[in-house]
Write an enzyme that holds these catalytic residues in place. Structure first.
Site, PDB file in Angstrom:
ATOM      1  N   ASP A  29      47.093  45.112  45.225  1.00  0.00           N
ATOM      2  CA  ASP A  29      47.360  45.729  43.924  1.00  0.00           C
ATOM      3  C   ASP A  29      48.597  46.613  44.081  1.00  0.00           C
ATOM      4  O   ASP A  29      48.852  47.153  45.169  1.00  0.00           O
ATOM      5  CB  ASP A  29      46.154  46.562  43.475  1.00  0.00           C
ATOM      6  CG  ASP A  29      44.998  45.662  43.035  1.00  0.00           C
ATOM      7  OD1 ASP A  29      45.203  44.443  42.902  1.00  0.00           O
ATOM      8  OD2 ASP A  29      43.882  46.193  42.841  1.00  0.00           O
ATOM      9  N   ASP A  53      49.184  49.490  42.881  1.00  0.00           N
ATOM     10  CA  ASP A  53      48.956  50.939  42.862  1.00  0.00           C
ATOM     11  C   ASP A  53      48.219  51.452  44.097  1.00  0.00           C
ATOM     12  O   ASP A  53      47.728  52.576  44.100  1.00  0.00           O
ATOM     13  CB  ASP A  53      48.181  51.321  41.592  1.00  0.00           C
ATOM     14  CG  ASP A  53      46.920  50.499  41.414  1.00  0.00           C
ATOM     15  OD1 ASP A  53      46.549  49.743  42.330  1.00  0.00           O
ATOM     16  OD2 ASP A  53      46.294  50.610  40.335  1.00  0.00           O
ATOM     17  N   TRP A  95      39.788  42.427  33.166  1.00  0.00           N
ATOM     18  CA  TRP A  95      39.459  43.206  34.355  1.00  0.00           C
ATOM     19  C   TRP A  95      38.102  42.829  34.953  1.00  0.00           C
ATOM     20  O   TRP A  95      37.125  42.668  34.239  1.00  0.00           O
ATOM     21  CB  TRP A  95      39.470  44.709  33.997  1.00  0.00           C
ATOM     22  CG  TRP A  95      39.188  45.573  35.191  1.00  0.00           C
ATOM     23  CD1 TRP A  95      40.089  46.098  36.054  1.00  0.00           C
ATOM     24  CD2 TRP A  95      37.902  45.981  35.639  1.00  0.00           C
ATOM     25  NE1 TRP A  95      39.443  46.809  37.033  1.00  0.00           N
ATOM     26  CE2 TRP A  95      38.106  46.748  36.798  1.00  0.00           C
ATOM     27  CE3 TRP A  95      36.594  45.772  35.189  1.00  0.00           C
ATOM     28  CZ2 TRP A  95      37.058  47.327  37.509  1.00  0.00           C
ATOM     29  CZ3 TRP A  95      35.543  46.332  35.908  1.00  0.00           C
ATOM     30  CH2 TRP A  95      35.784  47.110  37.057  1.00  0.00           C
ATOM     31  N   GLU A 117      36.818  38.943  39.604  1.00  0.00           N
ATOM     32  CA  GLU A 117      37.531  37.923  40.400  1.00  0.00           C
ATOM     33  C   GLU A 117      37.425  38.208  41.887  1.00  0.00           C
ATOM     34  O   GLU A 117      37.293  37.285  42.690  1.00  0.00           O
ATOM     35  CB  GLU A 117      38.991  37.793  39.938  1.00  0.00           C
ATOM     36  CG  GLU A 117      39.998  38.774  40.487  1.00  0.00           C
ATOM     37  CD  GLU A 117      39.744  40.220  40.102  1.00  0.00           C
ATOM     38  OE1 GLU A 117      39.077  40.479  39.090  1.00  0.00           O
ATOM     39  OE2 GLU A 117      40.232  41.103  40.833  1.00  0.00           O
ATOM     40  N   ASP A 118      37.431  39.497  42.273  1.00  0.00           N
ATOM     41  CA  ASP A 118      37.307  39.831  43.703  1.00  0.00           C
ATOM     42  C   ASP A 118      35.895  39.526  44.208  1.00  0.00           C
ATOM     43  O   ASP A 118      35.711  39.114  45.363  1.00  0.00           O
ATOM     44  CB  ASP A 118      37.703  41.295  43.968  1.00  0.00           C
ATOM     45  CG  ASP A 118      37.077  42.271  42.985  1.00  0.00           C
ATOM     46  OD1 ASP A 118      36.371  41.832  42.041  1.00  0.00           O
ATOM     47  OD2 ASP A 118      37.286  43.486  43.139  1.00  0.00           O
ATOM     48  N   MET A 161      45.197  55.632  45.523  1.00  0.00           N
ATOM     49  CA  MET A 161      45.523  54.851  44.330  1.00  0.00           C
ATOM     50  C   MET A 161      46.316  55.729  43.369  1.00  0.00           C
ATOM     51  O   MET A 161      45.969  56.905  43.192  1.00  0.00           O
ATOM     52  CB  MET A 161      44.236  54.372  43.663  1.00  0.00           C
ATOM     53  CG  MET A 161      44.476  53.259  42.688  1.00  0.00           C
ATOM     54  SD  MET A 161      42.966  52.747  41.884  1.00  0.00           S
ATOM     55  CE  MET A 161      43.097  53.688  40.399  1.00  0.00           C
ATOM     56  N   HIS A 172      46.112  56.070  36.773  1.00  0.00           N
ATOM     57  CA  HIS A 172      46.718  55.525  35.546  1.00  0.00           C
ATOM     58  C   HIS A 172      45.630  55.166  34.547  1.00  0.00           C
ATOM     59  O   HIS A 172      44.455  55.039  34.900  1.00  0.00           O
ATOM     60  CB  HIS A 172      47.549  54.275  35.871  1.00  0.00           C
ATOM     61  CG  HIS A 172      46.740  53.177  36.519  1.00  0.00           C
ATOM     62  ND1 HIS A 172      46.115  52.196  35.799  1.00  0.00           N
ATOM     63  CD2 HIS A 172      46.450  52.933  37.818  1.00  0.00           C
ATOM     64  CE1 HIS A 172      45.485  51.391  36.635  1.00  0.00           C
ATOM     65  NE2 HIS A 172      45.669  51.817  37.867  1.00  0.00           N
ATOM     66  N   ARG A 232      43.839  52.514  31.888  1.00  0.00           N
ATOM     67  CA  ARG A 232      43.680  51.053  31.924  1.00  0.00           C
ATOM     68  C   ARG A 232      44.786  50.393  31.106  1.00  0.00           C
ATOM     69  O   ARG A 232      45.147  50.857  30.025  1.00  0.00           O
ATOM     70  CB  ARG A 232      42.308  50.670  31.360  1.00  0.00           C
ATOM     71  CG  ARG A 232      42.210  49.197  31.151  1.00  0.00           C
ATOM     72  CD  ARG A 232      40.931  48.529  31.594  1.00  0.00           C
ATOM     73  NE  ARG A 232      40.379  48.959  32.860  1.00  0.00           N
ATOM     74  CZ  ARG A 232      39.082  49.124  33.065  1.00  0.00           C
ATOM     75  NH1 ARG A 232      38.230  48.918  32.116  1.00  0.00           N
ATOM     76  NH2 ARG A 232      38.630  49.488  34.227  1.00  0.00           N
TER      77      ARG A 232
HETATM   78  C1  BGC Z   1      33.998  44.548  39.562  1.00  0.00           C
HETATM   79  C2  BGC Z   1      35.096  44.374  40.590  1.00  0.00           C
HETATM   80  C3  BGC Z   1      35.709  45.716  40.876  1.00  0.00           C
HETATM   81  C4  BGC Z   1      34.628  46.670  41.349  1.00  0.00           C
HETATM   82  C5  BGC Z   1      35.149  48.045  41.684  1.00  0.00           C
HETATM   83  C6  BGC Z   1      32.977  45.550  40.074  1.00  0.00           C
HETATM   84  O1  BGC Z   1      31.995  45.769  39.120  1.00  0.00           O
HETATM   85  O2  BGC Z   1      33.357  43.314  39.323  1.00  0.00           O
HETATM   86  O3  BGC Z   1      36.045  43.481  40.097  1.00  0.00           O
HETATM   87  O4  BGC Z   1      36.682  45.579  41.868  1.00  0.00           O
HETATM   88  O5  BGC Z   1      33.640  46.785  40.359  1.00  0.00           O
HETATM   89  O6  BGC Z   1      35.756  48.653  40.601  1.00  0.00           O
END
Ligand code: BGC
Length: 361
Positions: A212, A214, A274, A277-278, A304, A307, A309
């Site tokens: 990312d 930031d 948002w 995906e991770d 971080m 900022h 959203r």
């Molecule tokens: C989200 C992730 C995010 C994590 C931390 C989770 O609920 O699905 O994408 O990285 O929270 O913020």
């Protein structure tokens, strides 16, 4: 024996001794002279050490002097390879742990940053934000991929802090900013896939760091490279009180070798907005029985940039449903189904920026 003959033999012996001493003196002088020339074939290790010392002094300074520009490539002109000769051929591999690391770093976001100044402070970069160590052959070729849209102020801090860190880590690297064109909803994972594909068109990278824009590491021992297992690098973020928010967390900054990335068919292309995906990427890794490698909580500390959203990046309400089905979807949704259009490619001194049309949900 007559007296005169005794004297002659004494003089003869003395002369011999003087000639011998002269010869010895000339030999010793010659040896020291040759050593002072620093000829690489005779004393390769010493030359290496000199070069390392020279590069260390230019990279360690907090504000690298522009007067050093170009000087530390080949400190002694006679050692410059002829044009067209691959200089890396004569170099040894870089050590597993770089001797240039300094450990904990002070990271703050109060002073304004100028890109010009950052360029001047990193005179050893090649256009496109490319770098490779001059004193040794890097162990990995690392593409750093940053998903991006309208975060120029954050990018300035990232470049200011990361370039010197990555150079101290002795990495052969390139920085790729993957900028989502237009203003439809943001798609981080798809931009990461685009970064992977586009970086490989430029160089034979074997490792990919996904970061990312930031997030800034607070310790240069947190090496931006790949490991035998996929790596999660941002393990201890200030935003989460310097701890992992949950064990499966794989967001922020991560790294994967080409092989690891291909084993999971890259990343999902259909997480718009948002979140999630991770977690999908984590599920992909788990489904292939890979574990997550992490630095310690101390070395993995990072800050971080605060900022609001972004517009067009609201939480994705479908994310929970999608995460629940990763194992079924991952084989048809990933690098094998990626489609996008490159709108613009800009090669700046500090980075390569690729603006892409990734479509819409
Ligand atoms: C989200 C992730 C995010 C994590 C931390 C989770 O609920 O699905 O994408 O990285 O929270 O913020």
């Amino acid at each position: 024996m007559p007296e005169s003959s005794v004297n002659f033999s004494g003089i003869h012996r003395t002369c011999k001794l003087v000639v011998l001493l002269c010869f010895l003196h000339i030999s010793v002088t010659l040896i020291f002279y040759v050593r002072s020339l620093d000829i690489s074939f005779a004393f390769p290790q010493r030359l290496q050490a000199n070069r390392a010392r020279s590069s260390e002094s230019t990279t360690r300074g907090s504000r690298t002097s522009t007067a050093n520009a170009g000087e530390d490539n080949y400190p002694d002109a006679e050692n410059q390879p002829p044009a067209g000769v691959d200089a890396t051929k004569h170099l040894e591999k870089c050590p597993e742990t770089s001797p240039l690391l300094v450990g904990p770093l002070r990271i703050e976001f109060n002073s304004p940053i100028s890109l010009d100044q950052t360029s001047k402070e990193n005179p050893n970069l090649e256009p496109g934000g490319r770098y490779r160590p001059k004193d040794c052959v890097a162990l990995q070729k690392v593409a750093i991929i940053i998903p991006f849209r309208n975060r120029d102020e954050h990018l300035k801090y990232w470049l200011y802090y990361l370039h010197p860190i990555l150079q101290r880590q002795q990495i052969d690297y390139g920085v790729y900013i993957i900028n989502q064109d237009g203003d439809v909803i943001f798609n981080r994972a798809k931009l990461l896939n685009v970064g992977y594909a586009e970086a490989l068109k430029e160089y034979d990278y074997d490792c990919f760091v996904f970061s990312d824009v930031d997030l800034i590491p607070m310790d240069d021992r947190n090496t931006y490279r790949c490991f035998s297992q996929p790596r999660h690098l941002s393990v201890s973020m200030d935003k989460f009180g310097f701890r992992l928010p949950y064990n499966q967390y794989f967001g922020g900054v991560s790294s994967m070798s080409k092989e690891q990335y291909l084993k999971i068919n890259g990343f999902p292309n259909n997480y718009w907005g948002w979140g999630g995906e991770d977690d999908d990427i984590y599920n992909r890794l788990a489904s292939k029985d890979m574990s997550i490698s992490r630095p310690s909580g101390v070395v993995g500390k990072c800050r971080m940039i605060r900022h609001e959203r972004d517009k067009q990046n609201d939480p994705n309400p479908q994310r929970f449903d999608r995460i629940a089905h990763t194992r079924e979807t991952m084989h048809k949704d990933g690098i094998n189904s990626l489609s996008y259009k490159v709108v613009k490619k800009e090669r700046e001194q500090l980075y390569t920026k690729i603006t892409v049309d990734v479509g819409r949900p």
